[in-house]
Scaffold this motif. Structure first.
Motif, PDB file in Angstrom:
ATOM      1  N   ARG A 255       0.834  -1.206   0.000  1.00  0.00           N
ATOM      2  CA  ARG A 255       0.000   0.000   0.000  1.00  0.00           C
ATOM      3  C   ARG A 255       0.867   1.254   0.000  1.00  0.00           C
ATOM      4  O   ARG A 255       0.480   2.276  -0.584  1.00  0.00           O
ATOM      5  N   TYR A 256       2.057   1.201   0.603  1.00  0.00           N
ATOM      6  CA  TYR A 256       2.942   2.364   0.532  1.00  0.00           C
ATOM      7  C   TYR A 256       3.391   2.602  -0.909  1.00  0.00           C
ATOM      8  O   TYR A 256       3.445   3.748  -1.371  1.00  0.00           O
ATOM      9  N   ALA A 257       3.691   1.523  -1.635  1.00  0.00           N
ATOM     10  CA  ALA A 257       4.055   1.659  -3.049  1.00  0.00           C
ATOM     11  C   ALA A 257       2.915   2.300  -3.837  1.00  0.00           C
ATOM     12  O   ALA A 257       3.147   3.141  -4.719  1.00  0.00           O
ATOM     13  N   GLN A 258       1.688   1.933  -3.528  1.00  0.00           N
ATOM     14  CA  GLN A 258       0.541   2.537  -4.199  1.00  0.00           C
ATOM     15  C   GLN A 258       0.442   4.028  -3.884  1.00  0.00           C
ATOM     16  O   GLN A 258       0.145   4.845  -4.762  1.00  0.00           O
ATOM     17  N   THR A 259       0.691   4.374  -2.623  1.00  0.00           N
ATOM     18  CA  THR A 259       0.613   5.778  -2.216  1.00  0.00           C
ATOM     19  C   THR A 259       1.637   6.620  -2.977  1.00  0.00           C
ATOM     20  O   THR A 259       1.338   7.750  -3.398  1.00  0.00           O
ATOM     21  N   LEU A 260       2.835   6.087  -3.173  1.00  0.00           N
ATOM     22  CA  LEU A 260       3.859   6.823  -3.918  1.00  0.00           C
ATOM     23  C   LEU A 260       3.436   7.077  -5.367  1.00  0.00           C
ATOM     24  O   LEU A 260       3.933   8.002  -6.007  1.00  0.00           O
ATOM     25  N   GLN A 261       2.502   6.265  -5.870  1.00  0.00           N
ATOM     26  CA  GLN A 261       2.045   6.410  -7.250  1.00  0.00           C
ATOM     27  C   GLN A 261       0.718   7.153  -7.349  1.00  0.00           C
ATOM     28  O   GLN A 261       0.093   7.178  -8.404  1.00  0.00           O
ATOM     29  N   GLY A 262       0.303   7.762  -6.240  1.00  0.00           N
ATOM     30  CA  GLY A 262      -0.823   8.678  -6.309  1.00  0.00           C
ATOM     31  C   GLY A 262      -2.107   8.255  -5.651  1.00  0.00           C
ATOM     32  O   GLY A 262      -3.043   9.058  -5.566  1.00  0.00           O
ATOM     33  N   LEU A 263      -2.207   7.011  -5.180  1.00  0.00           N
ATOM     34  CA  LEU A 263      -3.425   6.612  -4.486  1.00  0.00           C
ATOM     35  C   LEU A 263      -3.471   7.241  -3.094  1.00  0.00           C
ATOM     36  O   LEU A 263      -2.424   7.522  -2.505  1.00  0.00           O
ATOM     37  N   PRO A 264      -4.665   7.462  -2.552  1.00  0.00           N
ATOM     38  CA  PRO A 264      -4.776   8.037  -1.209  1.00  0.00           C
ATOM     39  C   PRO A 264      -4.078   7.163  -0.171  1.00  0.00           C
ATOM     40  O   PRO A 264      -4.047   5.935  -0.285  1.00  0.00           O
ATOM     41  N   LYS A 265      -3.537   7.797   0.848  1.00  0.00           N
ATOM     42  CA  LYS A 265      -2.863   7.063   1.916  1.00  0.00           C
ATOM     43  C   LYS A 265      -3.872   6.241   2.711  1.00  0.00           C
ATOM     44  O   LYS A 265      -4.934   6.730   3.096  1.00  0.00           O
ATOM     45  N   THR A 266      -3.542   4.980   2.911  1.00  0.00           N
ATOM     46  CA  THR A 266      -4.342   4.111   3.771  1.00  0.00           C
ATOM     47  C   THR A 266      -3.397   3.390   4.721  1.00  0.00           C
ATOM     48  O   THR A 266      -2.179   3.554   4.646  1.00  0.00           O
ATOM     49  N   TYR A 267      -3.959   2.583   5.604  1.00  0.00           N
ATOM     50  CA  TYR A 267      -3.176   1.994   6.691  1.00  0.00           C
ATOM     51  C   TYR A 267      -3.405   0.492   6.767  1.00  0.00           C
ATOM     52  O   TYR A 267      -4.498   0.001   6.421  1.00  0.00           O
ATOM     53  N   PRO A 268      -2.406  -0.262   7.235  1.00  0.00           N
ATOM     54  CA  PRO A 268      -2.654  -1.668   7.535  1.00  0.00           C
ATOM     55  C   PRO A 268      -3.490  -1.770   8.802  1.00  0.00           C
ATOM     56  O   PRO A 268      -3.569  -0.818   9.582  1.00  0.00           O
ATOM     57  N   ARG A 269      -4.114  -2.912   8.987  1.00  0.00           N
ATOM     58  CA  ARG A 269      -4.915  -3.122  10.190  1.00  0.00           C
ATOM     59  C   ARG A 269      -4.039  -3.709  11.293  1.00  0.00           C
ATOM     60  O   ARG A 269      -3.306  -4.675  11.070  1.00  0.00           O
ATOM     61  N   ALA A 270      -4.119  -3.100  12.477  1.00  0.00           N
ATOM     62  CA  ALA A 270      -3.301  -3.535  13.614  1.00  0.00           C
ATOM     63  C   ALA A 270      -3.514  -5.021  13.899  1.00  0.00           C
ATOM     64  O   ALA A 270      -4.629  -5.535  13.751  1.00  0.00           O
ATOM     65  N   PRO A 271      -2.425  -5.719  14.281  1.00  0.00           N
ATOM     66  CA  PRO A 271      -1.128  -5.179  14.712  1.00  0.00           C
ATOM     67  C   PRO A 271      -0.071  -5.050  13.616  1.00  0.00           C
ATOM     68  O   PRO A 271       1.097  -4.847  13.926  1.00  0.00           O
ATOM     69  N   MET A 272      -0.460  -5.164  12.351  1.00  0.00           N
ATOM     70  CA  MET A 272       0.552  -5.034  11.297  1.00  0.00           C
ATOM     71  C   MET A 272       1.108  -3.613  11.277  1.00  0.00           C
ATOM     72  O   MET A 272       0.342  -2.646  11.228  1.00  0.00           O
ATOM     73  N   PRO A 273       2.433  -3.447  11.306  1.00  0.00           N
ATOM     74  CA  PRO A 273       3.016  -2.095  11.284  1.00  0.00           C
ATOM     75  C   PRO A 273       3.056  -1.522   9.874  1.00  0.00           C
ATOM     76  O   PRO A 273       3.067  -2.254   8.879  1.00  0.00           O
ATOM     77  N   GLU A 274       3.066  -0.200   9.799  1.00  0.00           N
ATOM     78  CA  GLU A 274       3.263   0.463   8.517  1.00  0.00           C
ATOM     79  C   GLU A 274       4.679   0.203   8.006  1.00  0.00           C
ATOM     80  O   GLU A 274       5.549  -0.270   8.742  1.00  0.00           O
ATOM     81  N   ALA A 275       4.918   0.521   6.745  1.00  0.00           N
ATOM     82  CA  ALA A 275       6.264   0.408   6.194  1.00  0.00           C
ATOM     83  C   ALA A 275       7.211   1.298   6.993  1.00  0.00           C
ATOM     84  O   ALA A 275       6.910   2.462   7.274  1.00  0.00           O
ATOM     85  N   SER A 276       8.355   0.756   7.370  1.00  0.00           N
ATOM     86  CA  SER A 276       9.330   1.506   8.150  1.00  0.00           C
ATOM     87  C   SER A 276      10.036   2.532   7.270  1.00  0.00           C
ATOM     88  O   SER A 276       9.963   2.458   6.027  1.00  0.00           O
ATOM     89  N   PRO A 277      10.735   3.504   7.857  1.00  0.00           N
ATOM     90  CA  PRO A 277      11.487   4.464   7.043  1.00  0.00           C
ATOM     91  C   PRO A 277      12.463   3.783   6.080  1.00  0.00           C
ATOM     92  O   PRO A 277      12.599   4.205   4.924  1.00  0.00           O
ATOM     93  N   ALA A 278      13.138   2.734   6.532  1.00  0.00           N
ATOM     94  CA  ALA A 278      14.070   2.026   5.652  1.00  0.00           C
ATOM     95  C   ALA A 278      13.331   1.345   4.510  1.00  0.00           C
ATOM     96  O   ALA A 278      13.789   1.370   3.351  1.00  0.00           O
ATOM     97  N   GLN A 279      12.183   0.742   4.817  1.00  0.00           N
ATOM     98  CA  GLN A 279      11.385   0.120   3.763  1.00  0.00           C
ATOM     99  C   GLN A 279      10.867   1.163   2.777  1.00  0.00           C
ATOM    100  O   GLN A 279      10.893   0.958   1.554  1.00  0.00           O
ATOM    101  N   GLN A 280      10.419   2.289   3.296  1.00  0.00           N
ATOM    102  CA  GLN A 280       9.917   3.347   2.422  1.00  0.00           C
ATOM    103  C   GLN A 280      10.994   3.825   1.458  1.00  0.00           C
ATOM    104  O   GLN A 280      10.735   4.023   0.263  1.00  0.00           O
ATOM    105  N   ALA A 281      12.205   3.997   1.966  1.00  0.00           N
ATOM    106  CA  ALA A 281      13.303   4.456   1.115  1.00  0.00           C
ATOM    107  C   ALA A 281      13.597   3.448   0.010  1.00  0.00           C
ATOM    108  O   ALA A 281      13.799   3.810  -1.161  1.00  0.00           O
ATOM    109  N   ALA A 282      13.623   2.157   0.368  1.00  0.00           N
ATOM    110  CA  ALA A 282      13.910   1.116  -0.619  1.00  0.00           C
ATOM    111  C   ALA A 282      12.809   1.018  -1.666  1.00  0.00           C
ATOM    112  O   ALA A 282      13.082   0.853  -2.865  1.00  0.00           O
TER     113      ALA A 282
END
Length: 301
Positions: A255-282
């Protein structure tokens, strides 16, 4: 089946809010984006969509919103990830009156593995009681079905029309293609879409398609056109994207990859964590190398 879905069929992410509720109005933008990328269908409620976290009402509403957004422009496959025959049947019945092409169903995934006859009976009961075409999602490591068992199920239960073959073993994929040539065999071997297509896969249903749909369609088209030089180059770039998103929080990274391509920001459902800063950079670096960051979101009608 009314239609035999083939080609690139991304498994959609489910648009959760930061509080964990489904934002159904964000289903249509994703559907429009995928269709605009040239995708040949879409799946909702699967593992990339965190379907295992959905209650019955949420599941029904998500599939209904997806079908409504698709407006018949592309087939919709409904994922089912549950641990009992009873619950699988109940979910199938919730969507059988919608314009759904097929159910995508995981084998039950207890900590122990049901025997082969129990697996056959599970899918037979689902077919008998829902009357819907079924695609087996062969993904659960401790409940992984062999090509021989998959072929047996499809032979004995005609409404089981195909398999979404996951894990990284192309030998098992190739065996299945040879043993069940008349069935729909989809690749979910995200890192190896190119060789899957050259082996004759009828299509793909995998998270890499959702993270990078435009290039995924280009890869499918290149193989179909016999342009293997282009296909190999796309494979290398898509593999870089896959290496950036594959993790225990794969749906969040997708979903973070989708957000970078223009889709609205959404979130995983807990307890799954969001993409970390290192993951986002990669992920950002991989998508830039793919040329995907300029891809525009097609507005939903």
């Amino acid at each position: 089946m009314k239609i035999r879905p083939t080609g690139v069929i991304p498994p959609m992410t489910t648009p959760f809010t930061s509080s964990g509720e489904i934002d159904l109005k964000l289903v249509a933008p994703q559907v429009g984006w995928l269709i605009g990328a040239g995708c040949h269908g879409m799946a909702a409620g699967g593992s990339t969509g965190e379907g295992h976290t959905l209650d019955h009402e949420e599941y029904r509403d998500l599939i209904a919103a997806t079908v409504e957004a698709a407006k018949g422009r592309a087939p919709v496959i409904a994922g089912i990830i549950v641990d009992s025959t009873r619950d699988a049947i109940r979910r199938g019945k919730l969507v059988r009156d919608m314009d759904v092409a097929a159910l995508q169903v995981t084998p039950v995934h207890y900590l122990f593995k049901p025997d082969e006859q129990a697996m056959v009976d599970h899918f037979r009961r689902m077919a008998d009681e829902t009357g819907m075409p079924i695609i087996i999602y062969n993904v659960v490591p401790w409940s992984y079905l062999s090509p021989a068992l998959l072929t047996r199920i499809m032979t004995e239960v005609p409404l089981v029309v195909g398999v979404k073959q996951s894990a990284g073993d192309l030998k098992l994929f190739a065996d299945l293609m040879m043993m069940a040539p008349d069935k729909l065999i989809y690749s979910a071997v995200d890192a190896l879409m190119y060789p899957s297509y050259t082996l004759g896969a009828h299509g793909s249903i995998a998270a890499i398609l959702t993270a990078a749909p435009h290039a995924s369609v280009e890869l499918w088209d290149a193989v179909k056109a016999g342009d293997h030089a282009t296909a190999l180059e796309l494979h290398k770039k898509l593999l870089t994207v896959w290496n950036a998103v594959i993790a225990d929080n794969l749906p969040a990274c997708t979903r973070y990859a989708q957000t970078l391509q223009g889709l609205p920001k959404t979130y995983p459902r807990a307890p799954m964590p969001e993409a970390s800063p290192a993951q986002q950079a990669a992920i950002g670096k991989a998508l830039a190398g793919l040329g995907a960051l300029g891809a525009q979101v097609e507005a939903a009608e």
